[in-house]
Enzyme design. Sequence first.
Site, mmCIF file in Angstrom:
data_model
loop_
_atom_site.group_PDB
_atom_site.id
_atom_site.type_symbol
_atom_site.label_atom_id
_atom_site.label_comp_id
_atom_site.label_asym_id
_atom_site.label_seq_id
_atom_site.Cartn_x
_atom_site.Cartn_y
_atom_site.Cartn_z
ATOM 1 N N LYS A 1 39.262 -91.134 3.248
ATOM 2 C CA LYS A 1 39.241 -92.601 3.293
ATOM 3 C C LYS A 1 37.812 -93.114 3.164
ATOM 4 O O LYS A 1 37.543 -94.067 2.431
ATOM 5 C CB LYS A 1 39.904 -93.098 4.594
ATOM 6 C CG LYS A 1 41.416 -92.909 4.579
ATOM 7 C CD LYS A 1 42.057 -93.103 5.947
ATOM 8 C CE LYS A 1 43.539 -92.736 5.897
ATOM 9 N NZ LYS A 1 44.182 -92.727 7.209
ATOM 10 N N GLN B 1 42.977 -93.812 13.348
ATOM 11 C CA GLN B 1 43.663 -92.647 12.775
ATOM 12 C C GLN B 1 44.671 -92.088 13.786
ATOM 13 O O GLN B 1 44.313 -91.773 14.921
ATOM 14 C CB GLN B 1 42.619 -91.579 12.388
ATOM 15 C CG GLN B 1 43.206 -90.371 11.688
ATOM 16 C CD GLN B 1 43.850 -90.691 10.338
ATOM 17 O OE1 GLN B 1 43.343 -91.492 9.562
ATOM 18 N NE2 GLN B 1 45.002 -90.101 10.078
ATOM 19 N N ASP C 1 46.164 -101.513 8.475
ATOM 20 C CA ASP C 1 47.239 -100.517 8.475
ATOM 21 C C ASP C 1 48.600 -101.183 8.694
ATOM 22 O O ASP C 1 49.639 -100.547 8.547
ATOM 23 C CB ASP C 1 47.006 -99.487 9.597
ATOM 24 C CG ASP C 1 46.624 -98.122 9.043
ATOM 25 O OD1 ASP C 1 46.819 -97.895 7.836
ATOM 26 O OD2 ASP C 1 46.118 -97.287 9.822
#
Length: 283
Positions: free
Chosen positions: A52, A96, A119
Amino acid sequence: MQIIDGKSLAQEIQESVAQEVKNLKDNYDIVPGLAVILVGDDPASQAYVKMKAKACEKVGFYSITHNMPDTISQEEIIGTIEMINKNPRIDGILVQLPLPKHIDTNAILEVIDPAKDVDGFHPYNVGRLVTNLDGFVPCTPLGVMKMFEKYNIDLEGKDVCVVGASNIVGKPMAALLLNANATVTVTHIYTKDLASHTKKADIVIVGVGVPHLIKADMVKDGAVLIDIGINRIEDGSLVGDADFEALKQKCSYITPVPGGVGPMTIAMLLSNTLKAAKARISK
Ligand code: NAD
C-alpha cells in the site's frame, strides 16, 4: 471464457489517480495523504502495508505508517487515531486488520473520522452504503464492482451468490449488488448446502479463505466467477477460494489469483483516498 485481468485494470486506475494527483497539486496545492496503522508483526499484514505504501508513493501521495508493537493498549491506538483525525495533511486513515485479540476492532474503527475512513468500515459509512448514499465503500467489494463495469457484466436482475459474509468482504459486497438491482444470496459457514446456492447463480463471488472451496461441479455453465480469496498453500504459492484450473473452461468470466481482485483492492484504496483529498477543495 475470458479471464478478468485485475492487474491491468488496477494499473489503468492507478495511472488516472496519478494524473488527478498532479492536477490537485498544480491547481490547489493539495497532496493527498494516507496514514496506515500497523499493529504487531504479522508477515502478511506487513506485506500488505508495504504494498500500500509503495502504491501511494507511485501515484504521488504523502503516506505515513505508524508501526505499533502487539503489546500496545487499545487506548494508545485510539489516541494515535484521534491525533491523525486532526492532522490536515492526512485525508485517509487505514487500520490494517486483523488487530491483536486484546483489541476491540469495532471500538477502534469507530474512532476514525468518517470523512477519513477510506476503508469504509466505520458504521456511518456502512449505513450510507446500505441506504445507497454516497460515502466510502470498502475497497475489495468496490474493486469487484469496477471489474463488472469494465467487462460490461450486467447485474440487473441477475442471481448472484456471495460466499462469505464478513464485514469487510461479503456484507458490503452484498449491499453493492443489491444497490445494482441484483438478486443476492449470501452464504457462509453455517449454510447447509452451499452447492445448491452456487449452482443456481449467474454470478458467484467467493471470499472465505478456504483454498479451492468452489469446485467445477458447484457452478453452472457460463457463470461468472469472482475469487476474492488469498491463501498461501504448503508449496508457498498463492491460490484463491475457487479451483481455477477446473472452472476456467466452464465460466464465461473468471478472476485469477493472484492478479485478480488483489490489485483492485489497492487501486480502490488510492481512489478512495483521492476522493477524501478532493473534499479539501470545497473547505
Ligand atoms: P473472515 O474470516 O473474516 O470471513 C470468512 C467468511 O467466510 C465468514 O463469513 C465465514 O462464515 C465464511 N466461511 C468460512 N468457511 C466457509 C465455508 N467452508 N463455506 C462457506 N463459507 C465459509 O475472512 P475475510 O477477511 O472476509 O477474508 C476472506 C478471504 O478473502 C481471505 O482469503 C482473505 O485473504 C481474502 N481477502 C482478499 C482481499 C483481496 O484484496 N483480494 C481482501 C480481503 C480479504
